[in-house]
Design an enzyme around this catalytic site. Structure first.
Site, PDB file in Angstrom:
ATOM      1  N   SER A 178       0.796  -1.224   0.000  1.00 31.95           N
ATOM      2  CA  SER A 178       0.000   0.000   0.000  1.00 31.95           C
ATOM      3  C   SER A 178       0.829   1.276   0.000  1.00 31.95           C
ATOM      4  CB  SER A 178      -0.971  -0.006   1.188  1.00 31.95           C
ATOM      5  OG  SER A 178      -0.278  -0.263   2.395  1.00 31.95           O
ATOM      6  N   HIS A 206      -5.308  -2.968  -3.001  1.00 30.89           N
ATOM      7  CA  HIS A 206      -4.885  -2.005  -4.026  1.00 30.89           C
ATOM      8  C   HIS A 206      -4.730  -2.636  -5.406  1.00 30.89           C
ATOM      9  CE1 HIS A 206      -4.214   1.076  -0.998  1.00 30.89           C
ATOM     10  NE2 HIS A 206      -3.772   0.087  -0.239  1.00 30.89           N
ATOM     11  N   LYS A 238     -11.689   1.431  -1.886  1.00 28.22           N
ATOM     12  CA  LYS A 238     -10.613   1.973  -2.719  1.00 28.22           C
ATOM     13  C   LYS A 238     -11.087   2.021  -4.171  1.00 28.22           C
ATOM     14  CE  LYS A 238      -7.528   1.366   0.951  1.00 28.22           C
ATOM     15  NZ  LYS A 238      -7.038   0.389   1.889  1.00 28.22           N
TER      16      LYS A 238
END
Ligand SMILES: *Cc1c(COP(=O)(O)O)cnc(C)c1O
Length: 395
Positions: A178, A206, A238
């Protein structure tokens, strides 16, 4: 007789002196590159809204219609009366998306990692983790009371050596790290896990939405299936632009989590309307390849420009493009200099990253434009790159 309560000001002062004191910014705009923060309009490069879906009209409409249909609160935990058909349909969609038999929703990614690691390990076990794993993976191992062994970053050879000496229950890694944006060596880790007879848990917070076919993430990027990576954890706040998280895997894995994962059992189910919004964003994320194409071209443009400027890039192919500053002081100075010219990029400091590796964490979104990237490069060109005291100022 009375005693005073413990004094917190000493600890707070220590943080101030070490330049590690954190302060929240107040944002008055929705998620978008043109953010209004503390009353100022700034061009932001620090959101994880990689696909630009957090503020998408279809996702907003799904949330609104969901609220009309379901109201706001879910009212109870999933195992009581909080589990709705909206949650159920989202779990089915996530299972199909990840190509696994089942998926289980959690309220947050932090809770998903706590839940899955505590459900899969106990005191007598050993959990192996990459030393740069997200805090929630490390905390999950601590909470499980298993022995936590951290292996050197992205180093399957070192991991194998540790495994030969110890044997393992579970190996856990970020798919995309990350704070660095690099990918874990998943094929090698899968092989190592198989040899050791350990579960492999990949946190793809991610990678999902960004990498692989249709945004299927790091596992798809490497062509790995559910036999090779047993436990896939993903977050929804995200690239998918909403909120929450899930764990996908076998029927038995998900049933085990429903019975044993305390961060699943002892918490209120997230709002059903949110599940409707996530189903809409999942569909957009999967279908609209142009968002990934656009990200790729923005990342390429940035890296080419940064290379020409001689900036200290890492070898990340993802929207996370850190610029290593080294000292906390230098990272803060860079962040402040950028802010003076209207660009928002947070300085990432210890303990989020190891001592001496403070950085600017630049992230890109499909909602950035090429001229946004050029403006960033122009501003970076003006940063002071050398500062004589930078090696010692963390001390
Ligand atoms: C953000 C993040 C989490 C936590 O997810 P939340 O839904 O924000 O709690 C877990 N793992 C990684 C790698 C993350 O980046």
């Amino acid at each position: 007789m009375t005693h005073p309560v413990p004094d917190l000001s000493v600890r707070l002062d220590q943080l101030r002196v070490a330049q590690l004191y954190r302060r929240r910014r107040v944002q008055t705009s929705p998620q978008c590159p043109q953010a209004i923060v503390d009353g100022r309009r700034l061009l932001s490069f620090c959101s994880n809204d990689y696909l630009g879906l957090a503020n998408h009209p279809a996702v907003i409409a799904a949330l609104q219609q969901g609220a009309e249909r379901w109201g706001v609160g879910s009212g109870a935990a999933h195992l009581v009366t909080g589990h709705s058909s909206a949650h159920q349909r989202l779990e089915e969609a996530l299972a199909a998306f990840t190509g696994r038999p089942r998926a289980l929703l959690f309220s947050t990614g932090y809770m998903a990692n706590l839940g899955v690691i505590t459900a899969l390990s106990e005191r007598k076990d050993i959990v192996f983790e990459d030393r740069l794993n997200h805090a929630s993976l490390l905390d999950g191992a601590l909470l499980s009371r298993a022995t936590l062994r951290r292996y050197p970053h992205a180093d399957p050879v070192a991991l194998s050596r540790l495994l030969d000496q110890n044997g393992a229950r579970l190996i856990a890694t970020d798919g995309v790290f990350s704070m660095d944006g690099d990918l874990a060596p998943l094929p090698e880790l899968a092989l190592t896990a198989r040899k050791a007879g350990a579960w492999l848990l990949v946190d793809d917070a991610h990678g999902l939405g960004v990498l692989g076919r249709g945004g299927r993430g790091s596992l798809d990027h490497f062509g790995l299936d559910a036999e090779e990576v047993h436990v896939l954890m993903g977050t929804l706040g995200k690239a998918f632009g909403t909120f929450g998280a899930f764990v996908a895997g076998s029927e038995e894995l998900v049933e085990t989590l429903i019975q044993l994962a305390r961060s699943y059992i002892f918490t209120t189910a997230s709002p059903p309307a949110l599940a409707e919004a996530t189903r809409a964003s999942l569909e957009l994320a999967e279908r609209e390849d142009w968002r990934r194409e656009r990200l790729k071209s923005l990342i390429g443009r940035f890296r080419q420009g940064a290379l020409q400027l001689g900036l200290p890039l890492t070898d990340s192919i993802t929207p996370i493009q850190p610029l290593l500053a080294g000292s906390t002081r230098r990272a803060l100075a860079w962040s402040q200099a950028l802010e003076r010219v209207g660009i928002l990029i947070g300085a990432i400091r210890p303990p989020t990253v190891p001592e001496g590796t403070a950085r600017l964490r630049i992230t890109f979104s499909a909602s950035h434009t090429e001229s946004n990237v050029d403006r960033l490069l122009d501003a970076l060109a003006e940063l002071p790159m050398d500062s004589p005291d930078e090696a010692t100022s963390d001390r």
